[in-house]
Design an enzyme around this catalytic site. Structure first.
Site, PDB file in Angstrom:
ATOM      1  N   VAL A   1       8.854  -7.742   9.579  1.00 58.91           N
ATOM      2  CA  VAL A   1      10.217  -7.202   9.675  1.00 58.91           C
ATOM      3  C   VAL A   1      10.768  -7.203  11.096  1.00 58.91           C
ATOM      4  O   VAL A   1      11.963  -6.971  11.293  1.00 58.91           O
ATOM      5  CB  VAL A   1      10.332  -5.779   9.070  1.00 58.91           C
ATOM      6  CG1 VAL A   1      10.024  -5.790   7.575  1.00 58.91           C
ATOM      7  CG2 VAL A   1       9.466  -4.781   9.815  1.00 58.91           C
TER       8      VAL A   1
ATOM      9  N   LYS B   1      13.275   7.193  12.436  1.00 57.84           N
ATOM     10  CA  LYS B   1      13.577   7.639  11.069  1.00 57.84           C
ATOM     11  C   LYS B   1      14.918   8.361  10.991  1.00 57.84           C
ATOM     12  O   LYS B   1      15.619   8.286   9.975  1.00 57.84           O
ATOM     13  CB  LYS B   1      12.442   8.531  10.553  1.00 57.84           C
ATOM     14  CG  LYS B   1      11.127   7.787  10.334  1.00 57.84           C
ATOM     15  CD  LYS B   1      11.257   6.674   9.315  1.00 57.84           C
ATOM     16  CE  LYS B   1       9.940   6.072   8.897  1.00 57.84           C
ATOM     17  NZ  LYS B   1      10.096   5.010   7.879  1.00 57.84           N
TER      18      LYS B   1
ATOM     19  N   ARG C   1       0.840  -1.200   0.000  1.00 54.45           N
ATOM     20  CA  ARG C   1       0.000   0.000   0.000  1.00 54.45           C
ATOM     21  C   ARG C   1       0.875   1.250   0.000  1.00 54.45           C
ATOM     22  O   ARG C   1       2.081   1.184   0.225  1.00 54.45           O
ATOM     23  CB  ARG C   1      -0.937   0.021   1.208  1.00 54.45           C
ATOM     24  CG  ARG C   1      -0.235   0.039   2.537  1.00 54.45           C
ATOM     25  CD  ARG C   1      -1.183  -0.226   3.711  1.00 54.45           C
ATOM     26  NE  ARG C   1      -0.474  -0.320   4.968  1.00 54.45           N
ATOM     27  CZ  ARG C   1      -0.154   0.700   5.744  1.00 54.45           C
ATOM     28  NH1 ARG C   1      -0.480   1.930   5.378  1.00 54.45           N
ATOM     29  NH2 ARG C   1       0.486   0.521   6.878  1.00 54.45           N
TER      30      ARG C   1
ATOM     31  N   ARG D   1       2.485  -8.039   5.420  1.00 53.89           N
ATOM     32  CA  ARG D   1       1.852  -8.883   6.427  1.00 53.89           C
ATOM     33  C   ARG D   1       0.450  -9.270   5.980  1.00 53.89           C
ATOM     34  O   ARG D   1      -0.077 -10.297   6.381  1.00 53.89           O
ATOM     35  CB  ARG D   1       1.819  -8.168   7.777  1.00 53.89           C
ATOM     36  CG  ARG D   1       3.193  -8.076   8.429  1.00 53.89           C
ATOM     37  CD  ARG D   1       3.147  -7.578   9.850  1.00 53.89           C
ATOM     38  NE  ARG D   1       2.635  -6.208   9.921  1.00 53.89           N
ATOM     39  CZ  ARG D   1       2.468  -5.534  11.048  1.00 53.89           C
ATOM     40  NH1 ARG D   1       2.771  -6.109  12.207  1.00 53.89           N
ATOM     41  NH2 ARG D   1       2.017  -4.300  11.038  1.00 53.89           N
TER      42      ARG D   1
ATOM     43  N   ILE E   1       2.552  13.303   1.824  1.00 60.35           N
ATOM     44  CA  ILE E   1       2.255  12.579   0.592  1.00 60.35           C
ATOM     45  C   ILE E   1       0.746  12.388   0.467  1.00 60.35           C
ATOM     46  O   ILE E   1       0.058  12.197   1.473  1.00 60.35           O
ATOM     47  CB  ILE E   1       2.938  11.185   0.603  1.00 60.35           C
ATOM     48  CG1 ILE E   1       4.411  11.299   1.013  1.00 60.35           C
ATOM     49  CG2 ILE E   1       2.788  10.491  -0.740  1.00 60.35           C
ATOM     50  CD1 ILE E   1       5.275  12.110   0.091  1.00 60.35           C
TER      51      ILE E   1
ATOM     52  N   TYR F   1       8.700   7.919  16.462  1.00 61.91           N
ATOM     53  CA  TYR F   1       8.771   7.825  15.000  1.00 61.91           C
ATOM     54  C   TYR F   1       9.962   8.609  14.448  1.00 61.91           C
ATOM     55  O   TYR F   1      10.738   8.097  13.625  1.00 61.91           O
ATOM     56  CB  TYR F   1       7.469   8.351  14.394  1.00 61.91           C
ATOM     57  CG  TYR F   1       7.373   8.230  12.897  1.00 61.91           C
ATOM     58  CD1 TYR F   1       7.142   7.002  12.287  1.00 61.91           C
ATOM     59  CD2 TYR F   1       7.509   9.351  12.082  1.00 61.91           C
ATOM     60  CE1 TYR F   1       7.044   6.884  10.906  1.00 61.91           C
ATOM     61  CE2 TYR F   1       7.404   9.255  10.697  1.00 61.91           C
ATOM     62  CZ  TYR F   1       7.183   8.018  10.119  1.00 61.91           C
ATOM     63  OH  TYR F   1       7.090   7.910   8.751  1.00 61.91           O
TER      64      TYR F   1
END
Length: 240
Positions: free
Chosen positions: A55, A150, A18, A40, A179, A146
């Site tokens: 992962v 990153k 996705r 998954r 995005i 997060y």
């Protein structure tokens, strides 16, 4: 349009069922590569090989690679894209909120790249692309977990570059900003407008714009680029 990649490669994208991962898989397929995605649940785009993998589990990753190697050959390009968020303010963030995000986003990239490096070292060729985020270096309220995960990808890519660069292996980071995805589409119009005010380009990126940057970094043309952070954020982070 100039074709930037002349050599067909075996490409693996994690989380390719996705969003950005799906678009990256589509771009590599369009350029004539052999493409596998891990997921998954769900499937990658038509023409790709979808393998089930988690992962956070090294054995699961190893099994996925073994299947891909059997079906498509050794992985030459790996795109570590799989990631999760558990956003909440620092004072409310639990140990699990932090650990699970770091284990998936940073630990997951480590497991995937470590397994991919075996074949890359043997072939003396490899392209590693780690999908970070503008908040990795820019920061974001409610995203201590997060953004830390990153940001860690930058140090990972640069250490891989120093360790494996002499073996024909490059490692780079792509840092997307906002995005156009299902997630951003659900934001109220007023919120979207507010976000766009902070972006010099005045709009969100399309997933394909991120995908094209990733595919270029994996191409023959980018063989002398390694340890770089490429922002695809319309000027939001200015490389920070």
């Amino acid at each position: 349009m100039v074709q930037t990649t002349a050599t067909p490669r075996t490409v693996l994208i994690t989380g390719g069922n996705r969003g950005i991962g799906f678009a990256i898989a589509e771009e590599f397929l369009a350029q004539g590569h052999r493409v596998a995605v891990t997921a998954r649940s769900g499937e990658g785009p038509a023409g790709s090989l979808t393998v089930r993998a988690d992962v956070t589990d090294a054995a699961s990753i190893d099994a996925a690679f073994t299947e891909i190697e059997r079906e498509l050959g050794p992985v030459e390009v790996v795109v570590a894209n799989a990631g999760i968020t558990k956003d909440t303010l620092l004072m409310r963030m639990t140990e699990d909120d932090f650990d699970s995000v770091v284990n998936t986003n940073l630990g997951g990239a480590f497991r995937v790249v470590k397994r991919a490096s075996k074949g890359m070292l043997k072939a003396r060729f490899g392209r590693v692309v780690l999908i970070s985020s503008v908040v990795g270096l820019y920061g974001g309220p409610g995203q201590v977990n997060y953004s830390a995960s990153k940001a860690g990808l930058v140090g990972m890519a640069r250490s891989i570059t120093r360790e494996l660069g002499a073996r024909g292996i490059t490692a780079n980071v792509v840092a997307p900003g906002f995005i156009e995805t299902d997630m951003t589409a659900e934001l109220p119009d007023a919120t979207q407008a507010e976000y766009k005010k902070s972006i010099p380009a005045g709009r969100f990126a399309t997933p394909s714009e991120v995908a094209k940057a990733v595919a270029w970094l994996a191409s023959d043309d980018a063989g002398y680029i390694s340890g770089a952070v490429i922002p695809v954020d319309g000027g939001l982070g200015m490389g920070h």
